[in-house]
Design an enzyme around this catalytic site. Structure first.
Site, PDB file in Angstrom:
ATOM      1  CB  SER A  61      62.937  66.060  30.067  1.00  0.00           C
ATOM      2  OG  SER A  61      63.490  67.170  29.645  1.00  0.00           O
ATOM      3  CE1 TYR A 189      62.989  69.038  23.273  1.00  0.00           C
ATOM      4  CE2 TYR A 189      62.953  71.340  23.896  1.00  0.00           C
ATOM      5  CZ  TYR A 189      63.310  69.988  24.128  1.00  0.00           C
ATOM      6  OH  TYR A 189      64.012  69.637  25.290  1.00  0.00           O
ATOM      7  CE1 TYR A 241      66.703  66.211  32.286  1.00  0.00           C
ATOM      8  CE2 TYR A 241      65.876  66.365  34.453  1.00  0.00           C
ATOM      9  CZ  TYR A 241      65.395  66.493  33.253  1.00  0.00           C
ATOM     10  OH  TYR A 241      64.390  67.292  32.938  1.00  0.00           O
ATOM     11  CB  VAL A 259      61.959  70.605  34.923  1.00  0.00           C
ATOM     12  CG1 VAL A 259      63.494  70.214  34.915  1.00  0.00           C
ATOM     13  CG2 VAL A 259      61.309  71.302  33.653  1.00  0.00           C
TER      14      VAL A 259
END
Length: 305
Positions: A61, A189, A241, A259
């Site tokens: 991310s 993605y 997050y 992550v």
């Protein structure tokens, strides 16, 4: 600076035992929870590293601010933010709930999975190969590392197990937020998230954003000042997050976690920082990595607040 980083890494290595490596992507479960590394790059291009700084890991991310910058360059801010919101969601990064309960069903921001999938769908190219080439070249340019590549094992692991992201993407298509072939968009993605980096790559990208889009190594502009500011703002409000508020209070640096254990930080006009620690807390952030950043911020008075 090197002495300070060595001391901070040594003092915080014990916290790696408080978390666990990500297991929902099987390849990430192979990570060593005891790894902890950091790199700091200042505006004069001085580079300082400590700990397990040579470990390679997938960006996950942390890629989201970078793909956002490319999507804005391709489509303009108005078009991008007609499909993705600008507000923190307060939900886990892979939550699907608000897509159904809030209308219109646009994702709250580009830093959660739903928003990031929409952003990836907006990358321009005649086919996925061209889109991937453009994406990789942009990541390479921003990191000043022409060797960045997709880790194929992690990519395949994500693709095979990515059913929740499929659910998100198909729901977005049913609401008219995404156009095009969903499996192709998701394939891109998953590859985006599986780009392999080091802490120096993250620190370099953070430094070039900290300089408001100018490559600190050669003075060339990579992105506009407005795009760099937009990206850093999302890193402050949504980058960690649903722990972004707490992180802003305790660390106060625009940051984005992943992550895979990486965190990219951008201190405006001062520093880029990359941290790696694959042992994660329950919200998906590096346990020891956050401790390292808290100490660096405190020792160097880096909070933007």
């Amino acid at each position: 600076m090197k002495y300070i980083l060595d001391e901070i890494i040594e003092n915080n290595r014990k916290y790696t035992s408080e978390g666990n490596v990500a297991t929902y992507i099987p390849e990430l479960a192979k990570g060593n929870r005891d790894d902890l590394g950091v790199c700091v790059i200042d505006m004069e291009n001085n580079t300082y590293k400590s700990g397990d700084y040579d470990r390679k890991f997938t960006i996950q991310s942390v890629s989201k601010p970078i793909s956002l910058a490319l999507a804005i360059m391709d489509n303009g801010k108005e078009n991008v933010f007609s499909k993705v919101g600008m507000e923190p969601s307060g939900d886990p990064f892979n939550s699907i709930m608000k897509l159904e309960t809030v209308k219109p069903s646009i994702p709250y921001n580009p830093m959660i999975n739903a928003g990031a999938i929409v952003i990836t769908s907006m990358i321009k190219g005649k086919d996925n190969d061209e889109k991937l080439d453009r994406m990789l070249n942009f990541f390479r340019r921003l990191s000043c590392n022409p060797t960045l590549e997709v880790n194929k094992d992690v990519y395949m692991s994500e693709k095979i197990t990515g059913d929740r992201n499929r659910a998100i993407a198909y729901l977005l298509k049913s609401e008219g937020i995404i156009d095009g072939d969903i499996e192709g968009i998701l394939d891109l993605y998953f590859k985006q998230c599986a780009i392999e980096v080091t802490v120096e790559d993250l620190a370099r990208m953070g430094a070039n954003l900290a300089s408001y889009g100018i490559d600190i190594s050669n003075g060339e502009r990579i992105v506009s000042e407005d795009i760099a500011r937009t990206v850093k703002t999302f890193m402050v409000t949504c980058g960690m997050y649903d722990a972004s508020g707490e992180f802003a209070i305790n660390v106060g640096i625009p940051s984005k976690s992943g992550v895979g254990g990486g965190i990219m930080c951008s201190v405006p006009k001062k520093l880029g920082i990359g941290v790696f620690g694959p042992s994660l807390d329950k919200k998906g952030n590096s346990v020891a990595g956050i401790r390292v950043l808290k100490d660096i911020s405190r020792r160097a008075s880096l909070s933007i607040f």
